[in-house]
Motif scaffolding. Structure first.
Motif, PDB file in Angstrom:
ATOM      1  N   GLY A  71       0.819  -1.209   0.000  1.00 13.91           N
ATOM      2  CA  GLY A  71       0.000   0.000   0.000  1.00 13.91           C
ATOM      3  C   GLY A  71       0.852   1.257   0.000  1.00 13.91           C
ATOM      4  N   HIS A  72       1.901   1.275   0.825  1.00 15.21           N
ATOM      5  CA  HIS A  72       2.789   2.431   0.878  1.00 15.21           C
ATOM      6  C   HIS A  72       3.590   2.568  -0.412  1.00 15.21           C
ATOM      7  N   VAL A  73       4.055   1.463  -0.949  1.00 17.90           N
ATOM      8  CA  VAL A  73       4.852   1.499  -2.179  1.00 17.90           C
ATOM      9  C   VAL A  73       4.023   2.045  -3.335  1.00 17.90           C
ATOM     10  N   ILE A  74       2.801   1.584  -3.483  1.00 14.78           N
ATOM     11  CA  ILE A  74       1.939   2.054  -4.569  1.00 14.78           C
ATOM     12  C   ILE A  74       1.569   3.519  -4.369  1.00 14.78           C
ATOM     13  N   PHE A  75       1.192   3.895  -3.139  1.00  9.69           N
ATOM     14  CA  PHE A  75       0.800   5.272  -2.884  1.00  9.69           C
ATOM     15  C   PHE A  75       1.948   6.237  -3.130  1.00  9.69           C
ATOM     16  N   PHE A  76       3.107   5.957  -2.536  1.00  8.24           N
ATOM     17  CA  PHE A  76       4.232   6.872  -2.698  1.00  8.24           C
ATOM     18  C   PHE A  76       4.808   6.824  -4.113  1.00  8.24           C
ATOM     19  N   GLY A  77       4.713   5.685  -4.770  1.00  2.00           N
ATOM     20  CA  GLY A  77       5.120   5.627  -6.166  1.00  2.00           C
ATOM     21  C   GLY A  77       4.273   6.548  -7.029  1.00  2.00           C
ATOM     22  N   GLY A  78       2.960   6.480  -6.867  1.00  2.80           N
ATOM     23  CA  GLY A  78       2.064   7.368  -7.608  1.00  2.80           C
ATOM     24  C   GLY A  78       2.223   8.818  -7.211  1.00  2.80           C
ATOM     25  N   ILE A 120       4.180  14.226  -8.624  1.00  2.00           N
ATOM     26  CA  ILE A 120       5.002  15.386  -8.249  1.00  2.00           C
ATOM     27  C   ILE A 120       6.093  15.627  -9.286  1.00  2.00           C
ATOM     28  N   SER A 121       6.698  14.559  -9.808  1.00  2.00           N
ATOM     29  CA  SER A 121       7.755  14.737 -10.804  1.00  2.00           C
ATOM     30  C   SER A 121       7.194  15.268 -12.122  1.00  2.00           C
ATOM     31  N   ILE A 122       5.998  14.840 -12.521  1.00  2.00           N
ATOM     32  CA  ILE A 122       5.358  15.373 -13.731  1.00  2.00           C
ATOM     33  C   ILE A 122       5.075  16.864 -13.555  1.00  2.00           C
ATOM     34  N   LEU A 123       4.515  17.247 -12.421  1.00  2.00           N
ATOM     35  CA  LEU A 123       4.235  18.660 -12.161  1.00  2.00           C
ATOM     36  C   LEU A 123       5.522  19.475 -12.100  1.00  2.00           C
ATOM     37  N   GLY A 124       6.540  18.954 -11.448  1.00  2.00           N
ATOM     38  CA  GLY A 124       7.813  19.655 -11.358  1.00  2.00           C
ATOM     39  C   GLY A 124       8.470  19.836 -12.716  1.00  2.00           C
ATOM     40  N   ALA A 125       8.428  18.799 -13.555  1.00  2.00           N
ATOM     41  CA  ALA A 125       9.011  18.906 -14.895  1.00  2.00           C
ATOM     42  C   ALA A 125       8.254  19.933 -15.733  1.00  2.00           C
ATOM     43  N   GLY A 126       6.942  19.952 -15.624  1.00  2.00           N
ATOM     44  CA  GLY A 126       6.147  20.938 -16.366  1.00  2.00           C
ATOM     45  C   GLY A 126       6.414  22.358 -15.908  1.00  2.00           C
TER      46      GLY A 126
END
Length: 52
Positions: free
Chosen positions: A13-20, A25-31
């Motif tokens: 659950g933690h791996v999936i949540f933090f992965g998403g 966050i990385s998509i928003l940061g790159a944009g």
């Protein structure tokens, strides 16, 4: 709880949540980085066009 806490357990659950979460966050940061760099580039290389 925080990941640096000793009681933290990395279950699926933690791996999936933090992965998403970090993917979004990385998509928003790159944009945002692209927009800031493009604005700076366009400001420094002003060709006199208004963009309309």
């Amino acid at each position: 709880m925080f990941p640096f806490s000793f009681e933290w357990a990395w279950d699926m659950g933690h791996v999936i949540f933090f992965g998403g979460f970090w993917y979004a966050i990385s998509i928003l940061g790159a944009g945002m980085t692209f927009c800031i760099l493009k604005a700076a580039w366009d400001t420094m290389n002003d060709s006199g066009e208004s963009g309309h």
